[in-house]
Design an enzyme around this catalytic site. Structure first.
Site, PDB file in Angstrom:
ATOM      1  N   SER A 144       0.851  -1.195   0.000  1.00  0.00           N
ATOM      2  CA  SER A 144       0.000   0.000   0.000  1.00  0.00           C
ATOM      3  C   SER A 144       0.883   1.241   0.000  1.00  0.00           C
ATOM      4  O   SER A 144       1.992   1.226   0.560  1.00  0.00           O
ATOM      5  CB  SER A 144      -0.868   0.026   1.262  1.00  0.00           C
ATOM      6  OG  SER A 144      -1.492   1.292   1.397  1.00  0.00           O
ATOM      7  N   TYR A 157      -1.582  -0.773  10.138  1.00  0.00           N
ATOM      8  CA  TYR A 157      -1.699  -1.161   8.719  1.00  0.00           C
ATOM      9  C   TYR A 157      -0.470  -0.693   7.932  1.00  0.00           C
ATOM     10  O   TYR A 157       0.103  -1.449   7.159  1.00  0.00           O
ATOM     11  CB  TYR A 157      -2.982  -0.550   8.156  1.00  0.00           C
ATOM     12  CG  TYR A 157      -3.221  -0.767   6.681  1.00  0.00           C
ATOM     13  CD1 TYR A 157      -3.665  -1.997   6.204  1.00  0.00           C
ATOM     14  CD2 TYR A 157      -3.045   0.270   5.758  1.00  0.00           C
ATOM     15  CE1 TYR A 157      -3.916  -2.191   4.851  1.00  0.00           C
ATOM     16  CE2 TYR A 157      -3.297   0.090   4.406  1.00  0.00           C
ATOM     17  CZ  TYR A 157      -3.740  -1.144   3.954  1.00  0.00           C
ATOM     18  OH  TYR A 157      -3.985  -1.326   2.609  1.00  0.00           O
TER      19      TYR A 157
END
Ligand SMILES: NC(=O)c1ccc[n+]([C@@H]2O[C@H](COP(=O)([O-])OP(=O)(O)OC[C@H]3O[C@@H](n4cnc5c(N)ncnc54)[C@H](O)[C@@H]3O)[C@@H](O)[C@H]2O)c1
Length: 272
Positions: A144, A157
Protein backbone atom coordinates in the site's frame (compact mmCIF):
# COMPACT_ATOMS: atom_id res chain seq x y z
CA UNK A 1 -0.56 -17.01 -26.88
CA UNK A 2 -2.05 -15.32 -23.83
CA UNK A 3 0.47 -13.98 -21.27
CA UNK A 4 -0.56 -16.39 -18.51
CA UNK A 5 -1.75 -19.28 -20.68
CA UNK A 6 -2.31 -22.39 -18.52
CA UNK A 7 -0.62 -20.91 -15.45
CA UNK A 8 -1.89 -21.95 -12.03
CA UNK A 9 -2.51 -18.72 -10.12
CA UNK A 10 -3.56 -18.33 -6.48
CA UNK A 11 -5.14 -15.04 -5.50
CA UNK A 12 -5.97 -14.36 -1.86
CA UNK A 13 -8.65 -11.86 -0.93
CA UNK A 14 -10.16 -12.89 -4.25
CA UNK A 15 -13.67 -12.06 -3.10
CA UNK A 16 -12.84 -8.40 -2.48
CA UNK A 17 -13.16 -5.16 -4.39
CA UNK A 18 -9.76 -5.42 -6.07
CA UNK A 19 -9.57 -9.23 -5.92
CA UNK A 20 -12.67 -9.99 -7.97
CA UNK A 21 -11.85 -8.00 -11.13
CA UNK A 22 -8.20 -9.01 -10.79
CA UNK A 23 -9.19 -12.69 -10.74
CA UNK A 24 -11.20 -12.14 -13.92
CA UNK A 25 -8.31 -10.33 -15.61
CA UNK A 26 -5.92 -13.15 -14.65
CA UNK A 27 -8.32 -15.64 -16.24
CA UNK A 28 -8.71 -13.49 -19.36
CA UNK A 29 -4.89 -13.60 -19.58
CA UNK A 30 -5.16 -17.40 -19.73
CA UNK A 31 -4.61 -18.31 -16.06
CA UNK A 32 -6.33 -21.12 -14.18
CA UNK A 33 -7.32 -19.23 -11.06
CA UNK A 34 -7.55 -20.46 -7.48
CA UNK A 35 -9.78 -17.85 -5.87
CA UNK A 36 -9.26 -17.78 -2.14
CA UNK A 37 -10.88 -15.69 0.56
CA UNK A 38 -11.75 -16.03 4.23
CA UNK A 39 -15.35 -15.28 3.16
CA UNK A 40 -16.35 -18.51 1.47
CA UNK A 41 -19.41 -17.01 -0.27
CA UNK A 42 -17.31 -14.16 -1.69
CA UNK A 43 -14.71 -16.60 -3.04
CA UNK A 44 -17.49 -18.62 -4.69
CA UNK A 45 -19.06 -15.50 -6.20
CA UNK A 46 -15.74 -14.56 -7.76
CA UNK A 47 -15.25 -18.10 -9.07
CA UNK A 48 -18.73 -17.95 -10.66
CA UNK A 49 -18.01 -14.51 -12.10
CA UNK A 50 -14.77 -15.76 -13.67
CA UNK A 51 -16.39 -18.90 -15.08
CA UNK A 52 -19.41 -16.98 -16.42
CA UNK A 53 -16.93 -14.78 -18.29
CA UNK A 54 -15.34 -17.82 -19.96
CA UNK A 55 -12.42 -18.32 -17.53
CA UNK A 56 -11.25 -21.29 -15.49
CA UNK A 57 -11.39 -21.02 -11.69
CA UNK A 58 -11.99 -22.85 -8.46
CA UNK A 59 -12.86 -21.39 -5.06
CA UNK A 60 -10.87 -22.38 -1.98
CA UNK A 61 -11.80 -20.67 1.28
CA UNK A 62 -8.85 -19.96 3.56
CA UNK A 63 -7.95 -17.68 6.43
CA UNK A 64 -4.43 -16.60 5.48
CA UNK A 65 -3.51 -15.93 9.11
CA UNK A 66 -3.89 -19.67 9.85
CA UNK A 67 -0.98 -21.85 8.76
CA UNK A 68 -3.14 -24.95 8.34
CA UNK A 69 -5.56 -23.11 6.03
CA UNK A 70 -2.69 -21.87 3.87
CA UNK A 71 -1.12 -25.32 3.68
CA UNK A 72 -4.48 -26.68 2.49
CA UNK A 73 -4.94 -23.82 0.03
CA UNK A 74 -1.66 -24.59 -1.72
CA UNK A 75 -2.42 -28.33 -1.64
CA UNK A 76 -5.79 -27.62 -3.27
CA UNK A 77 -4.08 -25.61 -6.02
CA UNK A 78 -1.66 -28.47 -6.68
CA UNK A 79 -4.50 -31.02 -6.70
CA UNK A 80 -6.60 -28.94 -9.11
CA UNK A 81 -4.00 -27.55 -11.51
CA UNK A 82 -0.82 -29.57 -10.88
CA UNK A 83 1.24 -26.88 -9.17
CA UNK A 84 1.58 -23.18 -8.46
CA UNK A 85 3.06 -20.74 -10.99
CA UNK A 86 1.87 -17.44 -9.56
CA UNK A 87 0.83 -16.21 -6.12
CA UNK A 88 -1.02 -12.92 -5.75
CA UNK A 89 -0.96 -11.88 -2.09
CA UNK A 90 -3.94 -9.57 -2.23
CA UNK A 91 -5.86 -10.43 0.96
CA UNK A 92 -5.44 -7.69 3.55
CA UNK A 93 -6.96 -4.63 5.13
CA UNK A 94 -7.17 -2.47 8.22
CA UNK A 95 -9.54 -2.16 11.17
CA UNK A 96 -11.53 0.87 12.32
CA UNK A 97 -9.70 0.71 15.68
CA UNK A 98 -6.28 1.23 14.02
CA UNK A 99 -6.23 4.94 14.81
CA UNK A 100 -3.12 5.95 16.73
CA UNK A 101 -0.26 4.51 18.77
CA UNK A 102 -1.11 6.00 22.18
CA UNK A 103 -4.53 4.31 22.23
CA UNK A 104 -3.37 1.21 20.33
CA UNK A 105 -4.93 -2.03 21.54
CA UNK A 106 -2.20 -4.63 21.10
CA UNK A 107 -4.85 -7.10 19.99
CA UNK A 108 -5.70 -4.79 17.09
CA UNK A 109 -2.00 -4.38 16.26
CA UNK A 110 -1.47 -8.14 16.30
CA UNK A 111 -4.56 -8.85 14.20
CA UNK A 112 -3.51 -6.35 11.52
CA UNK A 113 0.05 -7.68 11.51
CA UNK A 114 -1.28 -11.23 11.24
CA UNK A 115 -3.52 -10.42 8.29
CA UNK A 116 -1.19 -8.17 6.31
CA UNK A 117 2.28 -9.52 7.12
CA UNK A 118 1.99 -13.06 8.49
CA UNK A 119 -0.66 -13.99 5.88
CA UNK A 120 1.45 -13.14 2.81
CA UNK A 121 4.50 -14.74 4.48
CA UNK A 122 2.58 -17.99 5.06
CA UNK A 123 1.31 -18.04 1.47
CA UNK A 124 4.89 -17.58 0.24
CA UNK A 125 6.12 -20.25 2.65
CA UNK A 126 3.87 -22.89 1.05
CA UNK A 127 3.78 -21.62 -2.56
CA UNK A 128 7.54 -21.19 -3.03
CA UNK A 129 8.39 -24.92 -2.67
CA UNK A 130 5.83 -25.64 -5.42
CA UNK A 131 7.39 -22.96 -7.62
CA UNK A 132 10.86 -24.38 -6.97
CA UNK A 133 9.69 -27.76 -8.22
CA UNK A 134 8.95 -26.06 -11.57
CA UNK A 135 12.09 -23.93 -11.50
CA UNK A 136 10.09 -20.72 -11.88
CA UNK A 137 7.38 -18.64 -10.31
CA UNK A 138 6.09 -15.13 -9.77
CA UNK A 139 4.77 -13.56 -6.60
CA UNK A 140 2.92 -10.27 -6.61
CA UNK A 141 2.37 -8.73 -3.20
CA UNK A 142 -0.23 -6.02 -2.74
CA UNK A 143 1.28 -3.57 -0.27
CA UNK A 144 0.00 0.00 0.00
CA UNK A 145 1.06 3.59 -0.49
CA UNK A 146 0.45 3.82 3.27
CA UNK A 147 3.73 1.91 3.70
CA UNK A 148 5.68 4.68 1.98
CA UNK A 149 4.58 7.85 3.73
CA UNK A 150 3.32 9.01 7.11
CA UNK A 151 -0.44 8.73 7.60
CA UNK A 152 -2.85 10.44 9.98
CA UNK A 153 -4.14 7.11 11.26
CA UNK A 154 -3.79 3.43 10.33
CA UNK A 155 -0.31 3.06 11.93
CA UNK A 156 -0.56 -0.73 12.31
CA UNK A 157 -1.70 -1.16 8.72
CA UNK A 158 1.11 1.09 7.45
CA UNK A 159 3.72 -0.85 9.41
CA UNK A 160 2.35 -4.19 8.23
CA UNK A 161 2.32 -3.09 4.60
CA UNK A 162 5.92 -1.87 4.98
CA UNK A 163 6.75 -5.37 6.21
CA UNK A 164 5.29 -6.69 2.95
CA UNK A 165 7.81 -4.58 1.02
CA UNK A 166 10.69 -6.00 3.07
CA UNK A 167 9.28 -9.50 2.59
CA UNK A 168 9.14 -8.88 -1.16
CA UNK A 169 12.80 -7.92 -1.33
CA UNK A 170 13.88 -10.79 0.93
CA UNK A 171 12.09 -13.39 -1.17
CA UNK A 172 13.45 -11.99 -4.43
CA UNK A 173 16.94 -12.04 -2.95
CA UNK A 174 16.62 -15.52 -1.49
CA UNK A 175 15.01 -17.13 -4.55
CA UNK A 176 15.60 -14.88 -7.56
CA UNK A 177 18.38 -16.99 -9.01
CA UNK A 178 16.17 -20.05 -8.59
CA UNK A 179 13.69 -18.52 -11.02
CA UNK A 180 11.30 -16.83 -8.63
CA UNK A 181 10.39 -13.19 -9.05
CA UNK A 182 8.73 -11.31 -6.22
CA UNK A 183 7.45 -7.78 -6.68
CA UNK A 184 5.11 -5.50 -4.77
CA UNK A 185 2.47 -3.03 -5.85
CA UNK A 186 1.66 -0.03 -3.68
CA UNK A 187 -1.82 1.09 -4.68
CA UNK A 188 -3.11 4.55 -3.96
CA UNK A 189 -6.79 5.00 -3.21
CA UNK A 190 -8.76 2.48 -5.26
CA UNK A 191 -12.46 2.97 -4.69
CA UNK A 192 -14.92 0.13 -5.12
CA UNK A 193 -18.31 -0.83 -3.76
CA UNK A 194 -17.03 -2.36 -0.50
CA UNK A 195 -14.80 0.62 0.28
CA UNK A 196 -17.45 3.18 -0.65
CA UNK A 197 -19.50 1.91 2.31
CA UNK A 198 -16.85 3.00 4.82
CA UNK A 199 -14.76 5.68 3.12
CA UNK A 200 -15.75 9.36 3.55
CA UNK A 201 -16.63 11.10 0.27
CA UNK A 202 -14.63 14.16 1.41
CA UNK A 203 -11.45 12.08 1.53
CA UNK A 204 -12.11 10.80 -2.00
CA UNK A 205 -12.37 14.43 -3.16
CA UNK A 206 -9.10 15.40 -1.43
CA UNK A 207 -7.37 12.41 -3.00
CA UNK A 208 -8.63 13.39 -6.46
CA UNK A 209 -7.09 16.86 -5.98
CA UNK A 210 -3.72 15.35 -5.14
CA UNK A 211 -3.22 12.76 -7.88
CA UNK A 212 -1.54 13.50 -11.19
CA UNK A 213 -4.13 11.85 -13.41
CA UNK A 214 -7.47 13.25 -14.52
CA UNK A 215 -9.44 10.35 -13.07
CA UNK A 216 -9.07 8.14 -9.98
CA UNK A 217 -7.62 4.63 -9.86
CA UNK A 218 -9.79 1.57 -10.39
CA UNK A 219 -9.46 -2.08 -9.35
CA UNK A 220 -8.72 -2.81 -13.01
CA UNK A 221 -5.62 -0.59 -12.82
CA UNK A 222 -4.31 -2.91 -10.12
CA UNK A 223 -5.45 -6.02 -12.00
CA UNK A 224 -3.60 -4.97 -15.16
CA UNK A 225 -0.40 -4.41 -13.17
CA UNK A 226 -0.77 -7.78 -11.45
CA UNK A 227 -1.16 -9.54 -14.81
CA UNK A 228 1.89 -7.75 -16.19
CA UNK A 229 4.13 -8.48 -13.17
CA UNK A 230 3.00 -12.13 -13.14
CA UNK A 231 3.78 -12.59 -16.83
CA UNK A 232 7.01 -13.29 -18.70
CA UNK A 233 6.86 -9.73 -20.04
CA UNK A 234 8.17 -8.76 -16.61
CA UNK A 235 10.87 -11.46 -16.58
CA UNK A 236 13.68 -8.98 -15.76
CA UNK A 237 11.71 -7.17 -13.06
CA UNK A 238 12.43 -8.53 -9.61
CA UNK A 239 12.40 -7.17 -6.03
CA UNK A 240 10.65 -3.98 -7.13
CA UNK A 241 7.99 -1.85 -5.52
CA UNK A 242 5.66 -0.33 -8.09
CA UNK A 243 3.32 2.48 -7.06
CA UNK A 244 -0.01 2.38 -8.90
CA UNK A 245 -1.31 5.58 -7.38
CA UNK A 246 -1.69 8.23 -10.07
CA UNK A 247 1.58 9.81 -8.94
CA UNK A 248 0.17 10.66 -5.51
CA UNK A 249 3.52 10.31 -3.72
CA UNK A 250 5.72 11.68 -6.49
CA UNK A 251 5.06 15.40 -6.30
CA UNK A 252 5.65 18.32 -3.99
CA UNK A 253 3.47 17.98 -0.87
CA UNK A 254 1.94 21.40 -1.44
CA UNK A 255 0.81 20.51 -4.99
CA UNK A 256 -2.95 20.69 -4.38
CA UNK A 257 -2.80 23.92 -2.38
CA UNK A 258 -0.51 25.77 -4.80
CA UNK A 259 -2.12 24.68 -8.10
CA UNK A 260 -4.57 27.58 -8.08
CA UNK A 261 -1.76 30.08 -7.31
CA UNK A 262 0.43 28.77 -10.12
CA UNK A 263 -2.35 28.95 -12.71
CA UNK A 264 -2.97 32.55 -11.62
CA UNK A 265 0.74 33.33 -12.21
CA UNK A 266 0.46 31.78 -15.69
CA UNK A 267 -2.61 33.91 -16.45
CA UNK A 268 -0.71 37.06 -15.43
CA UNK A 269 2.29 36.01 -17.60
CA UNK A 270 0.03 35.38 -20.62
CA UNK A 271 -1.57 38.80 -20.24
CA UNK A 272 1.77 40.63 -19.93
N1 LIG B 1 -8.65 -0.22 -2.08
C1 LIG B 1 -7.60 0.55 -1.78
O1 LIG B 1 -7.68 1.79 -1.84
C2 LIG B 1 -6.28 -0.06 -1.40
C3 LIG B 1 -5.16 0.78 -1.32
C4 LIG B 1 -3.93 0.23 -0.98
C5 LIG B 1 -3.82 -1.13 -0.73
N2 LIG B 1 -4.92 -1.93 -0.80
C6 LIG B 1 -4.74 -3.36 -0.54
O2 LIG B 1 -5.30 -4.07 -1.62
C7 LIG B 1 -5.75 -5.34 -1.15
C8 LIG B 1 -7.19 -5.54 -1.57
O3 LIG B 1 -7.96 -4.55 -0.95
P1 LIG B 1 -9.47 -4.19 -1.34
O4 LIG B 1 -9.57 -2.75 -1.45
O5 LIG B 1 -9.93 -5.06 -2.45
O6 LIG B 1 -10.20 -4.60 0.03
P2 LIG B 1 -11.38 -5.65 0.28
O7 LIG B 1 -11.69 -5.57 1.73
O8 LIG B 1 -12.48 -5.43 -0.68
O9 LIG B 1 -10.67 -7.03 -0.05
C9 LIG B 1 -9.84 -7.69 0.85
C10 LIG B 1 -10.25 -9.15 0.87
O10 LIG B 1 -9.41 -9.84 1.82
C11 LIG B 1 -10.24 -10.77 2.48
N3 LIG B 1 -9.68 -11.13 3.78
C12 LIG B 1 -9.76 -10.45 4.94
N4 LIG B 1 -9.20 -11.14 5.93
C13 LIG B 1 -8.73 -12.29 5.38
C14 LIG B 1 -8.08 -13.43 5.91
N5 LIG B 1 -7.75 -13.51 7.20
N6 LIG B 1 -7.78 -14.45 5.08
C15 LIG B 1 -8.10 -14.37 3.75
N7 LIG B 1 -8.71 -13.32 3.20
C16 LIG B 1 -9.04 -12.29 4.01
C17 LIG B 1 -11.58 -10.07 2.64
O11 LIG B 1 -12.63 -11.02 2.87
C18 LIG B 1 -11.71 -9.34 1.32
O12 LIG B 1 -12.42 -10.09 0.36
C19 LIG B 1 -5.55 -5.34 0.36
O13 LIG B 1 -4.33 -5.98 0.68
C20 LIG B 1 -5.47 -3.86 0.69
O14 LIG B 1 -4.76 -3.63 1.88
C21 LIG B 1 -6.15 -1.42 -1.14
Amino acid sequence: MKPLQGKSVIITGGGGGIGRPTARMLAVAGARVIVSDVREDAARMTRDYVVENGGEAIAVPADITREEDVRELVAAAVAAFGGVDVLVNNGGGSLARDVDIVTMDVGVWDAIMALNARGPMLCCKYAIPEMLKRGRGAIVNISSGAALSGQLGIPAYSAAKAAVIALTRSIATLHGQQGIRCNAITPGLIMHERLAEIFPAEQVRVDAENILTPSPGTPEDIGATVVFLASEQARFINAQVLPVDGGLLAHTPTYAQTRAMVSKRLEVKERS
